[in-house]
Design a protein around this motif. Sequence first.
Motif, PDB file in Angstrom:
ATOM      1  N   ASN A 141     -40.649  12.144 -24.208  1.00  0.00           N
ATOM      2  CA  ASN A 141     -41.592  13.248 -24.390  1.00  0.00           C
ATOM      3  C   ASN A 141     -42.591  13.056 -25.519  1.00  0.00           C
ATOM      4  OD1 ASN A 141     -40.259  14.754 -22.372  1.00  0.00           O
ATOM      5  ND2 ASN A 141     -38.726  15.404 -23.863  1.00  0.00           N
ATOM      6  N   ASN A 190     -33.723  12.043 -20.460  1.00  0.00           N
ATOM      7  CA  ASN A 190     -34.449  11.785 -21.691  1.00  0.00           C
ATOM      8  C   ASN A 190     -33.520  10.931 -22.539  1.00  0.00           C
ATOM      9  OD1 ASN A 190     -34.796  13.048 -24.767  1.00  0.00           O
ATOM     10  ND2 ASN A 190     -36.711  12.562 -23.736  1.00  0.00           N
ATOM     11  N   SER A 211     -24.744  18.213 -25.563  1.00  0.00           N
ATOM     12  CA  SER A 211     -25.455  17.860 -24.335  1.00  0.00           C
ATOM     13  C   SER A 211     -25.891  16.399 -24.302  1.00  0.00           C
ATOM     14  CB  SER A 211     -26.678  18.766 -24.159  1.00  0.00           C
ATOM     15  OG  SER A 211     -27.613  18.530 -25.201  1.00  0.00           O
ATOM     16  N   ASN A 229     -33.658  15.934 -19.551  1.00  0.00           N
ATOM     17  CA  ASN A 229     -34.904  16.241 -20.242  1.00  0.00           C
ATOM     18  C   ASN A 229     -35.171  17.742 -20.250  1.00  0.00           C
ATOM     19  OD1 ASN A 229     -37.305  15.304 -21.597  1.00  0.00           O
ATOM     20  ND2 ASN A 229     -38.424  15.936 -19.778  1.00  0.00           N
ATOM     21  N   GLN A 230     -34.852  18.401 -19.185  1.00  0.00           N
ATOM     22  CA  GLN A 230     -35.052  19.847 -19.047  1.00  0.00           C
ATOM     23  C   GLN A 230     -33.850  20.416 -18.306  1.00  0.00           C
ATOM     24  OE1 GLN A 230     -37.719  21.439 -20.374  1.00  0.00           O
ATOM     25  NE2 GLN A 230     -38.592  19.504 -21.052  1.00  0.00           N
ATOM     26  N   SER A 231     -33.780  21.708 -18.222  1.00  0.00           N
ATOM     27  CA  SER A 231     -32.741  22.333 -17.404  1.00  0.00           C
ATOM     28  C   SER A 231     -33.359  22.776 -16.083  1.00  0.00           C
ATOM     29  CB  SER A 231     -32.120  23.520 -18.151  1.00  0.00           C
ATOM     30  OG  SER A 231     -33.109  24.477 -18.439  1.00  0.00           O
ATOM     31  N   GLN A 260     -37.810  10.144 -18.902  1.00  0.00           N
ATOM     32  CA  GLN A 260     -39.054  10.506 -19.559  1.00  0.00           C
ATOM     33  C   GLN A 260     -38.845  10.546 -21.064  1.00  0.00           C
ATOM     34  OE1 GLN A 260     -41.132  13.927 -17.932  1.00  0.00           O
ATOM     35  NE2 GLN A 260     -41.641  14.639 -19.996  1.00  0.00           N
ATOM     36  N   GLY A 305     -35.918  20.692 -13.751  1.00  0.00           N
ATOM     37  CA  GLY A 305     -36.201  19.400 -14.363  1.00  0.00           C
ATOM     38  C   GLY A 305     -34.957  18.631 -14.751  1.00  0.00           C
ATOM     39  N   HIS A 306     -33.799  19.110 -14.299  1.00  0.00           N
ATOM     40  CA  HIS A 306     -32.515  18.541 -14.711  1.00  0.00           C
ATOM     41  C   HIS A 306     -32.255  17.142 -14.152  1.00  0.00           C
ATOM     42  CE1 HIS A 306     -28.083  18.340 -15.217  1.00  0.00           C
ATOM     43  NE2 HIS A 306     -28.381  18.994 -16.324  1.00  0.00           N
TER      44      HIS A 306
END
Length: 158
Positions: free
Chosen positions: A113, A78, A47, A68-70, A111, A73-74
């Motif tokens: 984290n 990040n 990924s 950063n997220q799926s 972002q 938040g995709h």
Amino acid sequence: MLIRPATDDDDDAIAGILMPIIAAGETYALPRDMTRAEALAYWRSPSHHVHVAEGPEGIVGTCYIRANQSGGGHHVANAAFAVRQGSKGVGRQLCAHALDIARQLGFSAMQFNFVVSTNTRAIALWQSFGFAIVGTLPGAFRHPAQGLVDAYVMFRAL
């Protein structure tokens, strides 16, 4: 300096940069005894869009960009960075490159984290690129020399 997508042939150089950073335990929340294979599997995750910075002396830095997220938040990227000790200006060039790649991939923000508060050079660099500290995680990182220190969440729109 050439910044390009990493290939399998770059693994030795990437590991050579990552392993001392991970073993020092001062900037990444990763096990300090992580093996080379584990470190490469983490950094080179399918990924991750992994890039290397190559100068006349070889590969001097690497970064990855990912979602950063799926799900919801995709749209926020990040990134992580690692630079060979003693290299000058490589982190700045990698950050500029990562922001460009993130835009090309369609992300609308980036972002970080978990930026360890004692990593003041990185914090100043990220802030020079417009990242703001949007959250503090009190005592969230166990620094090997300084004990419990804060970690920051940093954010910027693209």
